[in-house]
Write an enzyme that holds these catalytic residues in place. Sequence first.
Site, PDB file in Angstrom:
ATOM      1  N   HIS A 334      25.291 -61.510  17.725  1.00  0.00           N
ATOM      2  CA  HIS A 334      24.708 -62.731  18.269  1.00  0.00           C
ATOM      3  C   HIS A 334      25.726 -63.854  18.284  1.00  0.00           C
ATOM      4  CE1 HIS A 334      21.687 -66.071  18.611  1.00  0.00           C
ATOM      5  NE2 HIS A 334      21.191 -65.191  19.468  1.00  0.00           N
ATOM      6  N   CYS A 335      26.616 -63.857  17.320  1.00  0.00           N
ATOM      7  CA  CYS A 335      27.615 -64.917  17.204  1.00  0.00           C
ATOM      8  C   CYS A 335      28.621 -64.914  18.354  1.00  0.00           C
ATOM      9  CB  CYS A 335      28.381 -64.780  15.893  1.00  0.00           C
ATOM     10  SG  CYS A 335      27.374 -64.868  14.403  1.00  0.00           S
ATOM     11  N   ILE A 336      28.792 -63.787  19.034  1.00  0.00           N
ATOM     12  CA  ILE A 336      29.826 -63.711  20.074  1.00  0.00           C
ATOM     13  C   ILE A 336      29.233 -63.643  21.476  1.00  0.00           C
ATOM     14  CG2 ILE A 336      31.445 -62.649  18.464  1.00  0.00           C
ATOM     15  CD1 ILE A 336      31.032 -59.984  19.898  1.00  0.00           C
TER      16      ILE A 336
END
Length: 345
Positions: A334-336
């Site tokens: 989700h962070c990328i």
Amino acid sequence: MDSSPTTNSTSSLQPAEWALHDACWLAWPWDGELWAENLLSAQKEFTDLCRAISANGGEPLHILVPDATFEKAAQLALAGVAVTFHRIPVGDIWLRDTAPIFVQENGNTKAHIFRFNGWGEKYLLDHDDLVSARVAEASRFSSKSFPFVLEGGSVDVDGEGTCLTTKQCLLNPNRNPSMNASDIETSLREALGATKILWLGDGLINDHTDGHIDTIARFVAPGVVVCMEATTEDDPNSKILATIRRDLESFSDARGRKLKVLTIPSPGRVENEEGDVMPASYVNFYIGNKSVVVPTYGVPADAKAVAAIAKIFPEHRTVGLSARAILSGGGAFHCITQQQPRSLA
């Protein structure tokens, strides 16, 4: 802390992640100095993620690359995937935080640009503070800039006016020291269409983002959230996870519904080569048009967590993929990623 709902004075609204997307934005892992011995593994995990998102007609990808050489490498790795490459320099790949947040306004997609200060000036990399504006320009959508620091991973919305966040991050003096909780809520109302803010406390141990919400709790449907629970005695986050669950069970959303809280296993103790606890999380999944992609870490809880998330999204293909190398950089899938919601106009 469960804030009272307020009237939304803006027509802008960030859709829920499970709403249909026109595309997903990412950045190719390229910096050998940053990633060191994990670079090739991170590129492999990145490539697997991209293929899972785009599989079965999922959604097109927009991928940032710093130059022609890295674009060629990414093209070879992603042969057969529907990708548009953009030569936009980035410090690193965490587009959830450095790219704009795409919202809907009167049926049109817009790019909302926020200040970025390297997660409280801890990781100041060249170009990252300019990524949001450059992606907004490349997207060709109209944009609006906001004068406060906000990272996309620090907020999670239900598309109906409710926003989850944490005090550890948004009230941290290393972000917006002149803003109190009321100021932050006013800003989120204007920028994301949030009419009710639900404040959790602390995030995972050793999370350099200061408690991003997308590693501890996520909306998965209107009125429904998912969080993790410890299943082993040595889980370093056991008390934190229990507090998160308790707080979520006390909340109601912008429409007055008591939140339904679903739980999945925690990865437990995941350590790096130096023996430090890493902020591993299964709720850092990406909800695509056709697939939900769950990060896994090579630990016993992987299969149970993926199966539990699959039950939450019966109309999607849920796939668990290794994110251990990407986690070495501080986050997971989700962070990328940053979704571009489907234009309604």
